[in-house]
Design a protein around this motif. Sequence first.
Motif, mmCIF file in Angstrom:
data_model
loop_
_atom_site.group_PDB
_atom_site.id
_atom_site.type_symbol
_atom_site.label_atom_id
_atom_site.label_comp_id
_atom_site.label_asym_id
_atom_site.label_seq_id
_atom_site.Cartn_x
_atom_site.Cartn_y
_atom_site.Cartn_z
ATOM 1 N N LEU A 68 -17.638 -26.903 20.159
ATOM 2 C CA LEU A 68 -18.108 -25.955 20.859
ATOM 3 C C LEU A 68 -17.455 -24.545 20.676
ATOM 4 C CD1 LEU A 68 -20.336 -24.893 23.039
ATOM 5 C CD2 LEU A 68 -18.426 -25.235 24.581
ATOM 6 N N TRP A 69 -16.153 -24.541 20.719
ATOM 7 C CA TRP A 69 -15.426 -23.355 20.432
ATOM 8 C C TRP A 69 -15.359 -23.078 18.863
ATOM 9 C CZ3 TRP A 69 -13.625 -19.577 23.118
ATOM 10 C CH2 TRP A 69 -13.194 -19.704 24.459
ATOM 11 N N VAL A 72 -18.811 -21.437 18.536
ATOM 12 C CA VAL A 72 -19.287 -20.102 19.310
ATOM 13 C C VAL A 72 -18.259 -19.021 18.578
ATOM 14 C CG1 VAL A 72 -19.160 -18.757 21.272
ATOM 15 C CG2 VAL A 72 -19.998 -21.230 21.456
ATOM 16 N N VAL A 75 -19.516 -17.588 15.298
ATOM 17 C CA VAL A 75 -20.710 -16.759 15.407
ATOM 18 C C VAL A 75 -20.093 -15.691 15.964
ATOM 19 C CG1 VAL A 75 -22.541 -16.185 16.707
ATOM 20 C CG2 VAL A 75 -22.461 -18.470 15.859
ATOM 21 N N LEU A 76 -19.066 -15.481 17.026
ATOM 22 C CA LEU A 76 -18.495 -14.214 17.335
ATOM 23 C C LEU A 76 -17.810 -13.452 16.543
ATOM 24 C CD1 LEU A 76 -17.124 -15.411 21.087
ATOM 25 C CD2 LEU A 76 -19.093 -14.154 20.390
ATOM 26 N N VAL A 79 -20.522 -11.623 14.269
ATOM 27 C CA VAL A 79 -21.161 -10.406 14.889
ATOM 28 C C VAL A 79 -20.121 -9.516 15.160
ATOM 29 C CG1 VAL A 79 -22.332 -9.984 17.214
ATOM 30 C CG2 VAL A 79 -22.819 -11.596 16.124
ATOM 31 N N MET A 80 -18.722 -9.555 15.596
ATOM 32 C CA MET A 80 -17.778 -8.480 15.814
ATOM 33 C C MET A 80 -17.740 -7.880 14.286
ATOM 34 S SD MET A 80 -17.160 -8.459 18.728
ATOM 35 C CE MET A 80 -17.701 -9.756 20.016
ATOM 36 N N LEU A 83 -20.411 -5.477 14.129
ATOM 37 C CA LEU A 83 -20.463 -4.335 15.130
ATOM 38 C C LEU A 83 -19.397 -3.445 14.689
ATOM 39 C CD1 LEU A 83 -20.644 -6.296 18.556
ATOM 40 C CD2 LEU A 83 -22.450 -4.872 17.286
ATOM 41 N N ILE A 86 -20.766 -0.315 13.297
ATOM 42 C CA ILE A 86 -21.688 0.417 14.212
ATOM 43 C C ILE A 86 -20.377 1.371 14.946
ATOM 44 C CG2 ILE A 86 -22.732 0.589 16.450
ATOM 45 C CD1 ILE A 86 -24.464 -1.627 15.583
ATOM 46 N N HIS A 91 -23.631 1.445 9.644
ATOM 47 C CA HIS A 91 -24.878 0.579 9.982
ATOM 48 C C HIS A 91 -24.165 -0.822 10.521
ATOM 49 C CE1 HIS A 91 -27.428 3.539 7.678
ATOM 50 N NE2 HIS A 91 -28.323 3.334 9.050
ATOM 51 N N PHE A 92 -25.124 -1.716 10.924
ATOM 52 C CA PHE A 92 -24.598 -3.026 11.409
ATOM 53 C C PHE A 92 -24.318 -3.626 10.121
ATOM 54 C CE2 PHE A 92 -25.660 -7.084 12.539
ATOM 55 C CZ PHE A 92 -24.790 -7.515 13.679
ATOM 56 N N LEU A 93 -23.174 -4.437 10.218
ATOM 57 C CA LEU A 93 -22.573 -5.074 8.987
ATOM 58 C C LEU A 93 -22.289 -4.420 7.858
ATOM 59 C CD1 LEU A 93 -25.052 -8.571 8.906
ATOM 60 C CD2 LEU A 93 -22.727 -8.247 9.233
ATOM 61 N N THR A 94 -21.944 -3.210 8.174
ATOM 62 C CA THR A 94 -21.525 -2.138 6.778
ATOM 63 C C THR A 94 -20.079 -2.666 6.305
ATOM 64 O OG1 THR A 94 -22.815 -0.434 7.743
ATOM 65 C CG2 THR A 94 -20.715 0.124 6.188
ATOM 66 N N ASN A 95 -20.041 -2.796 4.938
ATOM 67 C CA ASN A 95 -18.875 -3.273 4.397
ATOM 68 C C ASN A 95 -17.791 -2.215 3.752
ATOM 69 O OD1 ASN A 95 -16.866 -4.926 3.493
ATOM 70 N ND2 ASN A 95 -17.717 -5.995 2.191
ATOM 71 N N LYS A 123 -18.204 -22.110 12.062
ATOM 72 C CA LYS A 123 -19.454 -22.684 12.702
ATOM 73 C C LYS A 123 -20.231 -23.819 12.264
ATOM 74 C CE LYS A 123 -23.648 -22.100 14.453
ATOM 75 N NZ LYS A 123 -24.052 -22.610 15.699
ATOM 76 N N HIS B 6 -29.165 2.394 16.845
ATOM 77 C CA HIS B 6 -29.043 0.937 16.136
ATOM 78 C C HIS B 6 -29.937 -0.156 17.086
ATOM 79 C CE1 HIS B 6 -25.832 2.181 13.519
ATOM 80 N NE2 HIS B 6 -25.342 2.932 14.750
ATOM 81 N N VAL B 9 -31.177 -3.445 15.433
ATOM 82 C CA VAL B 9 -30.403 -4.699 15.247
ATOM 83 C C VAL B 9 -29.906 -5.064 16.643
ATOM 84 C CG1 VAL B 9 -30.084 -4.778 12.874
ATOM 85 C CG2 VAL B 9 -28.631 -3.541 14.388
ATOM 86 N N LEU B 17 -25.909 -13.067 20.940
ATOM 87 C CA LEU B 17 -24.504 -13.018 21.427
ATOM 88 C C LEU B 17 -24.611 -13.646 23.122
ATOM 89 C CD1 LEU B 17 -22.148 -12.077 20.117
ATOM 90 C CD2 LEU B 17 -22.033 -9.932 21.389
ATOM 91 N N PHE B 20 -25.038 -17.417 22.455
ATOM 92 C CA PHE B 20 -23.699 -18.097 22.308
ATOM 93 C C PHE B 20 -22.707 -18.068 23.264
ATOM 94 C CE2 PHE B 20 -25.720 -17.999 18.105
ATOM 95 C CZ PHE B 20 -25.470 -19.365 17.625
ATOM 96 N N LEU B 24 -20.260 -21.352 26.696
ATOM 97 C CA LEU B 24 -18.472 -21.315 26.944
ATOM 98 C C LEU B 24 -18.385 -20.960 28.500
ATOM 99 C CD1 LEU B 24 -17.026 -18.772 24.196
ATOM 100 C CD2 LEU B 24 -17.043 -21.240 24.186
ATOM 101 N N TYR B 62 -34.121 0.596 9.341
ATOM 102 C CA TYR B 62 -32.888 0.414 9.660
ATOM 103 C C TYR B 62 -32.481 -0.742 8.425
ATOM 104 C CZ TYR B 62 -28.575 -0.388 11.998
ATOM 105 O OH TYR B 62 -27.324 -0.536 12.385
ATOM 106 N N PRO B 63 -31.562 0.228 7.598
ATOM 107 C CA PRO B 63 -30.959 -0.702 6.474
ATOM 108 C C PRO B 63 -29.815 -1.485 6.953
ATOM 109 C CG PRO B 63 -30.479 1.653 6.274
ATOM 110 C CD PRO B 63 -31.060 1.498 7.314
ATOM 111 N N GLY B 65 -26.133 -3.221 6.789
ATOM 112 C CA GLY B 65 -25.286 -3.152 6.190
ATOM 113 C C GLY B 65 -24.981 -1.754 5.447
ATOM 114 N N GLY B 66 -26.251 -1.074 5.589
ATOM 115 C CA GLY B 66 -26.088 0.261 4.802
ATOM 116 C C GLY B 66 -26.762 0.165 3.448
#
Lengths: 146, 488
Positions: A68-69, A72, A75-76, A79-80, A83, A86, A91-95, A123, B6, B9, B17, B20, B24, B62-63, B65-66
């Motif tokens: 379970l851990w 989860v 995924v955390l 998502v983090m 975020l 942002i 944007h979300f998931l910008t690298n 995961k 935003h 998304v 979130l 998941f 827990l 909304y792109p 990852g940019g």
Amino acid sequence: MNDMILEMLSRILIPATQLFGAYILFHGHLSPGGGFSGGTIIGASFILYSLVYRFTAQKHRLKHETSLWLEVGGVLVYVMAGLVGIVFGRHFLTNQGVFPTGEPGRLWSSGMILLVTLGIGAKVAGTVLKLFQELLEGGAEPDGHH
Amino acid sequence: MLNLGHAPVLIVVVLLLAAFIIPLLGKRQGVVNAVFLGAGAAAFIMSLSMTMRVLAEGTLHYPVGGWAAPYGIVVLVDVFAAYSSLVLAMVALIISWFAVYGPREVRHNGVYFTLILLLTAAMQGMVMAGDLFNLFVFIEISSLAAIAIIAIKGTKESVEASFRYLVLSALGSGGVLFSIALIFMITGHLNMEYIRTTLIVTAEQYPLNLLTSIGLMVVGFGVKAALFPMHVWLPDAHSNAPTASSALLSGLVVKVYIIALMRIAYLALGLEIFALLPIRHLFLALSTGALMVGSVFAMVQDNAKRLLAFSTVTQVGYIFLGFGLFSPRAIEGGVLHILNHAVMKSLLFLAAGVIIHQTGIKKLSQFNGLGRKMPLTFAAFTVGAMSMVGIPGTAGFISKLYIALGALDADMLVFAVLILVSSLLNAAYYFPIIISAFFGKDSEKEAVEPRLAMLAPILVLALMVFFFGLFPSLMVPLVQQTALLFVR
């Protein structure tokens, strides 16, 4: 039932499998591999562990909390990492421009890709273990975590 | 403060979130409920703000990852997506409340809530997806979650029904995937807007590929949306699920696939192809079948939830009819019916679930006199039934009127008559229930109203039926602009 051959072999095989899985995980952004393949290999090592030791001692059994851990947590992490973009006003998931990208070709490069790969790996490993546990117990619910 | 730009998304992320985090939290039921409802409320607020923004500024891209299209993944929120997202978030929030405070039908509420959140996240993602591959991923998530929230009841019937749903739904997914592959083959793109611009050139060169692809797409989504005659899985699946699942499945899930199909039609394929091929005529023929057969089958049911499930087959027919007629007002009616049917069918399923829970009676023939013992619940059921029939003043009337007017606009009088006949058929199976419940002789069964927390979502939905029936102008800007996407 104690099987010495199995136990001795697994002492070599399990760490070797996990090391290989970790290699695949950490090199996901450099060579073929990544979260799914690496996670499956590590998950397979958990299954091997459960198969070898399941019948001897109860304390060796991998708990449902473990899978379970892993699931989860993976995924955390993903998502983090998304975020963070942002938070930095992108944007979300910008690298690029948010995470340090390093020198191409080296292990510590490509920004968050490695982080995300590790999340996926956790995961997938957790899911593989969870599926095995469910099949083993035939859908029974020993501790309420199902 | 968080930038709500935003939202496209964040809606999906927040729901995922929460899905998941809930496992827990284990057995801390209070915290689990708070996270579950909090995520639903947050999604609703973000969806509302996103809709306002789309109305003010036009389509949002909304792109993720940019990375810009065509290489990056783009979330594309036009008025139709914003409207759908708002309907989903609103109705799902009310059903979530019922899942928390309604009768307990599943053993592990935590797992159930996780699945509901996964399902809503996938549906939100599906209506906003800008490329075919992400669309497919969300289709798969929502299909599997939808199957799981049926099977979680654990009875023999629900497991069997969910398995049948799984098999047919997998067939549908396979069709959609193959069709996406064919489109990718001739265009080289997965981004819907790029597909459209490429298809203008390549469609003529590869007519067979395109034809096969569209055929598979219509059948694949048709199975999932339970378009007659591909509805065979629906009655069992929707009637054997836990009450909150039934409401979600009938109210929202079947419609999401229609929305996805129509979005592909105008975003990716282009309406010229839609007009060139006889898809519209197919929709017209099949929805005619749905309107008739669904009603006739519903009439002979004695199980309350099964009757409602067959009624869904009919109502899906109305939505397809609206799109098949293809005049502006018919499309507005079809789009409006997505909202109206979501509200009224959830209302009916939740009310039926409460009645079954409070009395233990599943058979309609034993509902006699119960209306006098549970006046509020049955009053809400009556409101839902009236809306299904299309009594003026209720939400169902508005959308049926629009579709009928649209049929006249399209010079197809026969479909206006069909809607009238179908409404009469609806009345023929809904009104006897109400009449026997309120005016039938007393049953020996004891029945009391449920507690307020359980009743609240039903009353809210009943008020919404009146609200959207009396003030349809509230949704008109969204619906009219959606119709403009189809008929330029």
